[in-house]
Design an enzyme around this catalytic site. Sequence first.
Site, PDB file in Angstrom:
ATOM      1  N   LYS A   1     133.928 -51.513  46.780  1.00 54.21           N
ATOM      2  CA  LYS A   1     132.722 -52.056  47.436  1.00 54.21           C
ATOM      3  C   LYS A   1     133.071 -52.682  48.778  1.00 54.21           C
ATOM      4  O   LYS A   1     132.310 -52.555  49.745  1.00 54.21           O
ATOM      5  CB  LYS A   1     132.065 -53.097  46.527  1.00 54.21           C
ATOM      6  CG  LYS A   1     130.861 -53.787  47.172  1.00 54.21           C
ATOM      7  CD  LYS A   1     130.171 -54.742  46.220  1.00 54.21           C
ATOM      8  CE  LYS A   1     128.986 -55.414  46.909  1.00 54.21           C
ATOM      9  NZ  LYS A   1     128.190 -56.249  45.979  1.00 54.21           N
TER      10      LYS A   1
ATOM     11  N   HIS B   1     133.664  -7.703  31.334  1.00 53.43           N
ATOM     12  CA  HIS B   1     132.540  -8.287  32.054  1.00 53.43           C
ATOM     13  C   HIS B   1     131.673  -9.149  31.135  1.00 53.43           C
ATOM     14  O   HIS B   1     130.452  -9.076  31.147  1.00 53.43           O
ATOM     15  CB  HIS B   1     131.702  -7.219  32.740  1.00 53.43           C
ATOM     16  CG  HIS B   1     132.470  -6.448  33.777  1.00 53.43           C
ATOM     17  ND1 HIS B   1     131.997  -5.312  34.366  1.00 53.43           N
ATOM     18  CD2 HIS B   1     133.692  -6.671  34.319  1.00 53.43           C
ATOM     19  CE1 HIS B   1     132.889  -4.858  35.225  1.00 53.43           C
ATOM     20  NE2 HIS B   1     133.927  -5.681  35.214  1.00 53.43           N
TER      21      HIS B   1
END
Length: 589
Positions: A141, A297
Amino acid sequence: MTTTNRPIRRALVSVFHKEGIEVLAEAFIKAGTEVVSTGSTAKRLAELGVKVTEVSEVTGFPECLDGRVKTLDPHIHAGILADMTNPDHASQLEKFGIKPFDLVVVNLYPFADTVRSGADEAATIEKIDIGGPSMVRGAAKNSATVAIITDPNDYALVASRIENGEGFSLDERRWLAGKAFAHTAAYDATINEWTAKHWPKPASIEQPVSEGETEVNEVKFPATFTRTWDRAHVLRYGENPHQQASLYLDPLNQNGFAHAEQLGGKPMSYNNYVDADAAWRAVWDFAPQIAVAVVKHNNPCGLAIGATVAEAHKKAHACDPMSAYGGVIAANSKVTMEMAESVRPIFTEVIVAPDYDADALELLQTKKKNLRILKVSEPPKTKTQFRQIDGGLLVQSTDLIDAPGDDPNAWKLVSGEPADAETVRDLVFAWRAIRCVKSNAILIAHDQATVGIGMGQVNRVDSANLSVERANTLADGANRTKGAVAASDAFFPFADGAEILINAGVKAIVQPGGSIRDEEVFEAARKAGVTMYVTGTRHFFHLVHWKRRPASWERCGAINDVASETIRWFRTPRFIIMIAFRARTRVDI
């Protein structure tokens, strides 16, 4: 020119994992950096020759509660959170006699490691870090003036900036802060994942369900989804060369397919992972029977059960040898030398199994140097599936062979005579196998092996035709549909799809049922004397694929003969090729 760099004169160091800290220690000594540290970290730094001030000397309070409280004190957090570009903050620190920190180095208690170790609940709770995340978030922060380090891979960079006196610029501190927030977010998400499983909502907490709403299983579908994954590998590319891709791992699971041990071959690609995972999951649908899947595939081109793994592979490969070229092979049993010899002449991208006989592994490693050889210690355990859509995420429970209709004892006979034991065995195989075939899916099987698979079509008629075509054109003139069985992953909306299978000679069909025209379908089977069972359960598996003609065109043939002839022309390869060139559009069905 005004610089935003801030030299590192005072550092706070508190790390659980001490690896690599020697690099920082050397820099601290050379630069004369003031170092404040906790417990075992302070001891290690002192052993390395760093002059260290214990946190307890700064706070004036000893560590307590078995180490749960060390740094949770204003003398520490004010030094972390004071924005030294703010004169008011600086004056308050001076008033309270608190010195600011320029650098905070923290890594957290190993929560995920503790969970994976099988530790009990009490030990796991003790590895929920409190002070560490507080320091990290405070420093992140306050990146205006503090550099926060949570990644040991950044130690060398920090050391160089300490030694040359530059410190970090504001942009660099912001980037480090972003990494730190990601670190604590992932840490908390992992804790949340564990608590969701171990601390579910008790029955004593009742929350009314609004009318029309479905009751939520909050373990599977929490109000806020906070799962996290850690990047493990950057892949060469994604589904296509212009796409970027990476592999991420579940921090609480070290035994899944993504953690496969690679024993040989080239690095895994994105498509390798997708196909091999599909094949791996498919073979475990048949456990404890020995099964082999051949996938191409992301779709099976062969599935079979055998008395041995070599037999299962030969049967699976025989389904569609042409499509098996460049495919992926998965087995749910140890790969033997006999199977390895069968695989040897076939161009294969990946093979995955729970283990390999020593001679089989040696043959594959030496004779097929490019073959990716994977060893996965445990069957698939994933119970939740995800699919990202634009702006959101779809989450569902994994489709397993565990629905009521998956039990053949629950099937309803709607046509023909009850199947004999051998036919039931093939129907059960076909029904289990259809789960992993992309919809619309039709599968023909014989002797617990696929002989024809039709998948990924936008209507069931095309899938039925494709399954018959593949069964008989790839069999050296043999008719593999006559006397075989068939399965459909969802109901036949019209009788035409079932009639294609019936006319091809299948003796039994299993399908979910549920169409408004079920009776038409059943009657077609009855007229032909074909046995048909309905399961009441479907295993529909959507696919993204090239767009073909609208499904609604399929019914135009019922209007008149002219329309029917038009539809047949639309099905010709010439038309499909023309459409492929003019409209390369992808749709999700």
